[in-house]
Design an enzyme around this catalytic site. Structure first.
Site, PDB file in Angstrom:
ATOM      1  N   ASN A  14       0.723  20.425 -21.441  1.00 49.56           N
ATOM      2  CA  ASN A  14       0.772  19.726 -22.303  1.00 49.56           C
ATOM      3  C   ASN A  14       0.844  20.468 -23.873  1.00 49.56           C
ATOM      4  O   ASN A  14       0.601  20.111 -24.814  1.00 49.56           O
ATOM      5  CB  ASN A  14      -0.693  19.165 -22.615  1.00 49.56           C
ATOM      6  CG  ASN A  14      -0.770  17.817 -21.514  1.00 49.56           C
ATOM      7  OD1 ASN A  14       0.353  17.088 -21.409  1.00 49.56           O
ATOM      8  ND2 ASN A  14      -1.703  17.640 -20.730  1.00 49.56           N
ATOM      9  N   HIS A  44       1.891  14.270 -29.769  1.00 43.74           N
ATOM     10  CA  HIS A  44       1.456  12.778 -29.514  1.00 43.74           C
ATOM     11  C   HIS A  44       1.010  12.166 -30.762  1.00 43.74           C
ATOM     12  O   HIS A  44       1.178  10.989 -31.135  1.00 43.74           O
ATOM     13  CB  HIS A  44       0.591  12.615 -28.376  1.00 43.74           C
ATOM     14  CG  HIS A  44       1.170  12.681 -27.193  1.00 43.74           C
ATOM     15  ND1 HIS A  44       0.475  12.857 -25.896  1.00 43.74           N
ATOM     16  CD2 HIS A  44       2.427  12.626 -26.616  1.00 43.74           C
ATOM     17  CE1 HIS A  44       1.166  13.188 -24.767  1.00 43.74           C
ATOM     18  NE2 HIS A  44       2.384  13.032 -25.231  1.00 43.74           N
ATOM     19  N   ARG A  59       0.928  -1.081   0.043  1.00 46.87           N
ATOM     20  CA  ARG A  59      -0.009  -0.030   0.152  1.00 46.87           C
ATOM     21  C   ARG A  59       0.812   1.376  -0.133  1.00 46.87           C
ATOM     22  O   ARG A  59       0.377   2.324   0.352  1.00 46.87           O
ATOM     23  CB  ARG A  59      -1.008  -0.134   1.541  1.00 46.87           C
ATOM     24  CG  ARG A  59      -2.162  -1.317   1.028  1.00 46.87           C
ATOM     25  CD  ARG A  59      -3.201  -0.987   2.084  1.00 46.87           C
ATOM     26  NE  ARG A  59      -3.796  -2.112   1.961  1.00 46.87           N
ATOM     27  CZ  ARG A  59      -4.853  -2.452   2.838  1.00 46.87           C
ATOM     28  NH1 ARG A  59      -5.057  -1.558   4.054  1.00 46.87           N
ATOM     29  NH2 ARG A  59      -5.838  -3.427   2.789  1.00 46.87           N
ATOM     30  N   LYS A  90       3.426  11.837 -10.696  1.00 46.29           N
ATOM     31  CA  LYS A  90       2.631  10.953 -11.679  1.00 46.29           C
ATOM     32  C   LYS A  90       3.374   9.711 -12.174  1.00 46.29           C
ATOM     33  O   LYS A  90       4.523   9.771 -12.464  1.00 46.29           O
ATOM     34  CB  LYS A  90       2.319  11.542 -12.955  1.00 46.29           C
ATOM     35  CG  LYS A  90       1.103  12.777 -12.869  1.00 46.29           C
ATOM     36  CD  LYS A  90       0.809  13.490 -14.021  1.00 46.29           C
ATOM     37  CE  LYS A  90       0.382  12.985 -15.328  1.00 46.29           C
ATOM     38  NZ  LYS A  90       0.089  14.020 -16.420  1.00 46.29           N
ATOM     39  N   LYS A 103       7.084  24.077 -13.546  1.00 44.77           N
ATOM     40  CA  LYS A 103       6.313  22.893 -13.334  1.00 44.77           C
ATOM     41  C   LYS A 103       5.928  22.679 -11.840  1.00 44.77           C
ATOM     42  O   LYS A 103       4.726  22.348 -11.707  1.00 44.77           O
ATOM     43  CB  LYS A 103       7.209  21.596 -13.690  1.00 44.77           C
ATOM     44  CG  LYS A 103       6.223  20.236 -13.598  1.00 44.77           C
ATOM     45  CD  LYS A 103       6.625  19.183 -14.288  1.00 44.77           C
ATOM     46  CE  LYS A 103       5.477  17.871 -13.921  1.00 44.77           C
ATOM     47  NZ  LYS A 103       5.815  16.884 -14.642  1.00 44.77           N
ATOM     48  N   HIS A 137       1.773  18.955 -26.924  1.00 47.80           N
ATOM     49  CA  HIS A 137       1.637  17.500 -27.048  1.00 47.80           C
ATOM     50  C   HIS A 137       0.151  17.057 -27.752  1.00 47.80           C
ATOM     51  O   HIS A 137       0.500  15.771 -28.133  1.00 47.80           O
ATOM     52  CB  HIS A 137       1.457  17.045 -25.453  1.00 47.80           C
ATOM     53  CG  HIS A 137       2.599  17.158 -24.729  1.00 47.80           C
ATOM     54  ND1 HIS A 137       3.464  18.606 -24.503  1.00 47.80           N
ATOM     55  CD2 HIS A 137       3.176  16.282 -24.010  1.00 47.80           C
ATOM     56  CE1 HIS A 137       4.441  18.259 -23.835  1.00 47.80           C
ATOM     57  NE2 HIS A 137       4.649  16.953 -23.516  1.00 47.80           N
ATOM     58  N   ARG A 184      -2.826  22.094 -14.651  1.00 44.24           N
ATOM     59  CA  ARG A 184      -1.826  21.183 -15.083  1.00 44.24           C
ATOM     60  C   ARG A 184      -1.882  20.894 -16.429  1.00 44.24           C
ATOM     61  O   ARG A 184      -0.899  20.467 -17.088  1.00 44.24           O
ATOM     62  CB  ARG A 184      -1.727  19.874 -14.312  1.00 44.24           C
ATOM     63  CG  ARG A 184      -0.621  18.934 -14.322  1.00 44.24           C
ATOM     64  CD  ARG A 184      -0.462  18.189 -13.013  1.00 44.24           C
ATOM     65  NE  ARG A 184       0.704  17.213 -13.096  1.00 44.24           N
ATOM     66  CZ  ARG A 184       1.035  16.440 -12.210  1.00 44.24           C
ATOM     67  NH1 ARG A 184       0.486  16.554 -10.887  1.00 44.24           N
ATOM     68  NH2 ARG A 184       2.332  15.786 -12.069  1.00 44.24           N
ATOM     69  N   GLU A 204      -4.431  17.122 -11.818  1.00 44.58           N
ATOM     70  CA  GLU A 204      -4.426  17.274 -12.895  1.00 44.58           C
ATOM     71  C   GLU A 204      -6.101  17.710 -13.605  1.00 44.58           C
ATOM     72  O   GLU A 204      -6.661  17.156 -14.302  1.00 44.58           O
ATOM     73  CB  GLU A 204      -3.872  16.158 -13.967  1.00 44.58           C
ATOM     74  CG  GLU A 204      -3.905  16.436 -15.410  1.00 44.58           C
ATOM     75  CD  GLU A 204      -2.910  15.442 -16.216  1.00 44.58           C
ATOM     76  OE1 GLU A 204      -2.190  15.941 -17.176  1.00 44.58           O
ATOM     77  OE2 GLU A 204      -3.081  14.360 -15.843  1.00 44.58           O
ATOM     78  N   GLU A 228      10.947  20.199 -23.722  1.00 46.77           N
ATOM     79  CA  GLU A 228      10.075  20.502 -22.831  1.00 46.77           C
ATOM     80  C   GLU A 228      10.639  21.394 -21.795  1.00 46.77           C
ATOM     81  O   GLU A 228       9.953  22.143 -21.341  1.00 46.77           O
ATOM     82  CB  GLU A 228      10.240  18.780 -21.701  1.00 46.77           C
ATOM     83  CG  GLU A 228       9.805  17.756 -22.518  1.00 46.77           C
ATOM     84  CD  GLU A 228       8.092  17.793 -22.386  1.00 46.77           C
ATOM     85  OE1 GLU A 228       7.369  18.675 -21.946  1.00 46.77           O
ATOM     86  OE2 GLU A 228       7.497  16.768 -23.083  1.00 46.77           O
ATOM     87  N   HIS A 241       9.962  11.409 -28.166  1.00 45.97           N
ATOM     88  CA  HIS A 241       8.696  12.244 -27.629  1.00 45.97           C
ATOM     89  C   HIS A 241       9.009  13.770 -27.838  1.00 45.97           C
ATOM     90  O   HIS A 241       8.263  14.477 -28.226  1.00 45.97           O
ATOM     91  CB  HIS A 241       8.781  12.085 -26.250  1.00 45.97           C
ATOM     92  CG  HIS A 241       7.545  12.648 -25.577  1.00 45.97           C
ATOM     93  ND1 HIS A 241       6.332  12.662 -25.678  1.00 45.97           N
ATOM     94  CD2 HIS A 241       7.945  13.769 -24.570  1.00 45.97           C
ATOM     95  CE1 HIS A 241       5.503  13.295 -25.037  1.00 45.97           C
ATOM     96  NE2 HIS A 241       6.630  13.930 -24.403  1.00 45.97           N
TER      97      HIS A 241
END
Length: 359
Positions: free
Chosen positions: A240, A247, A118, A139, A222, A243, A236, A232, A181, A260
């Site tokens: 992106n 993507h 946990r 994340k 960030k 992106h 947040r 998010e 980025e 990427h």
């Protein structure tokens, strides 16, 4: 060395960025751990794992798990394989997981740590420029056959220790990928940082002081956003920028055609063009394109279908009911999420593809 504190709802943690700090890892841990489990991959472990392990307290029991590199490692099978190794190592709830590598290792090891008994402590030890983004914010995830990062959680590390020495072994395309980025973060939150990046002649992974400064500035942008929107829900999404189309290009061109960050850089070019048309702001588009060219970002696209790209953009996490929502800039440092209707988007994508084929 730079230190940045990230305030998370569960706890706060420090991001330490410096040269040679892998030799002092124990000093950056929030407490003493007697049982430590290190996850790394075969591309990183031969260079740096022994340094990090040697910097821990001698009485600590250290177990090493070395896996093959690449996105395929973020699988259900590897997740359970690492869990099995952790039980074999008899880790208890006071043990520590160290994630030594790029974003794949950080995501995978962090998710394992979040679910073992946990949740036990873990520390991010990023070794790529791109991982400055994924190692901060909490994340963690693995992939599912349906898509990337669909099995995951928000689980912050107890520390991030970022030794810029590890960047010197990166191939140039990974340096470009990471800096895409960084310049994204400059566009959404730091105009002075953006000016500094755009005026620089070339990227230099050997300049440690410059790397420390650049990484720290990107992390600060960030940090400000994730502290305001940890799960998010709203702000947040601004991270992106570039992106949505990036993507789609990454997938349609075939994974591995572009890194990427290279795909995100192309996606940013599109988003900035759309932003200037919609809001009339001067986003230094010419300077940005020149910066991409100087640093040898791939700017020529293969023959891609606008309709297929848009279909992928409709599956973007920001989109709703197949309506594409994109992060755009009202001005430098002023991002917004805007719905772009299908006809406008199709016209813009078709025009963009035509120009990018003739670069």
């Amino acid at each position: 060395m730079e230190q940045i504190t990230v305030k998370a709802s569960q706890s706060s943690y420090k991001v330490s960025v410096g040269a040679g700090i892998r030799h002092k890892l124990a000093a950056f841990l929030p407490k003493v751990y007697s049982n430590i489990f290190i996850v790394s991959d075969t591309s990183i472990a031969p260079h740096y794992l022994d340094d990090y392990a040697a910097s821990l307290l001698p009485e600590a029991k250290v177990t090493k798990k070395i896996i093959e590199p690449g996105e395929a490692a973020k699988s259900k099978d590897m997740y359970f394989d690492i869990l099995d190794s952790m039980f074999e190592a008899q880790l208890d709830r006071k043990a520590l997981v160290l994630a030594l590598g790029g974003g794949v290792i950080g995501d995978l090891a962090g998710f394992v740590a979040s679910t073992y008994m946990r949740g036990i402590d873990f520390v991010q030890l990023p070794t790529t420029i791109l991982a400055h983004d994924s190692s901060v914010g909490g994340k963690v995830a693995i992939n599912h056959e349906t898509g990337k990062n669909l099995i995951g959680s928000f689980y912050p590390p107890v520390a991030v220790v970022y030794d810029v020495d590890t960047i010197t072994t990166l191939p140039e395309k990974e340096v470009r990928s990471g800096y895409a980025e960084l310049i994204k973060e400059a566009y959404i939150g730091d105009a002075a940082f953006l000016d500094a990046l755009l005026s620089r002649k070339q990227l230099d992974k050997e300049n440690q002081n410059q790397l420390i400064q650049d990484l720290s500035l990107g992390i600060k942008v960030k940090t400000k956003i994730v502290e305001a929107d940890e799960k998010e829900n709203d702000l947040r999404k601004f991270l992106n920028l570039g992106h949505t189309l990036g993507h789609a290009i990454e997938a349609e061109a075939g994974y591995g055609t572009f890194t990427h960050g290279e795909a995100v850089a192309i996606g940013m070019l599109f988003a900035l063009e759309l932003s200037e048309k919609r809001f009339g702001a001067d986003l230094q588009l010419g300077e940005f394109r020149s910066w991409l060219e100087r640093n040898q970002y791939p700017l020529q696209l293969p023959d891609l279908s606008a309709e297929r790209l848009i279909a992928r953009m409709q599956m973007d996490k920001k989109s709703e009911n197949k309506e594409v929502h994109m992060v755009l800039l009202q001005d430098i440092g002023s991002p917004v999420t805007e719905k772009v209707d299908h006809d406008t988007l199709l016209q813009a994508v078709v025009s963009f593809l035509e120009r990018m084929r003739s670069v």
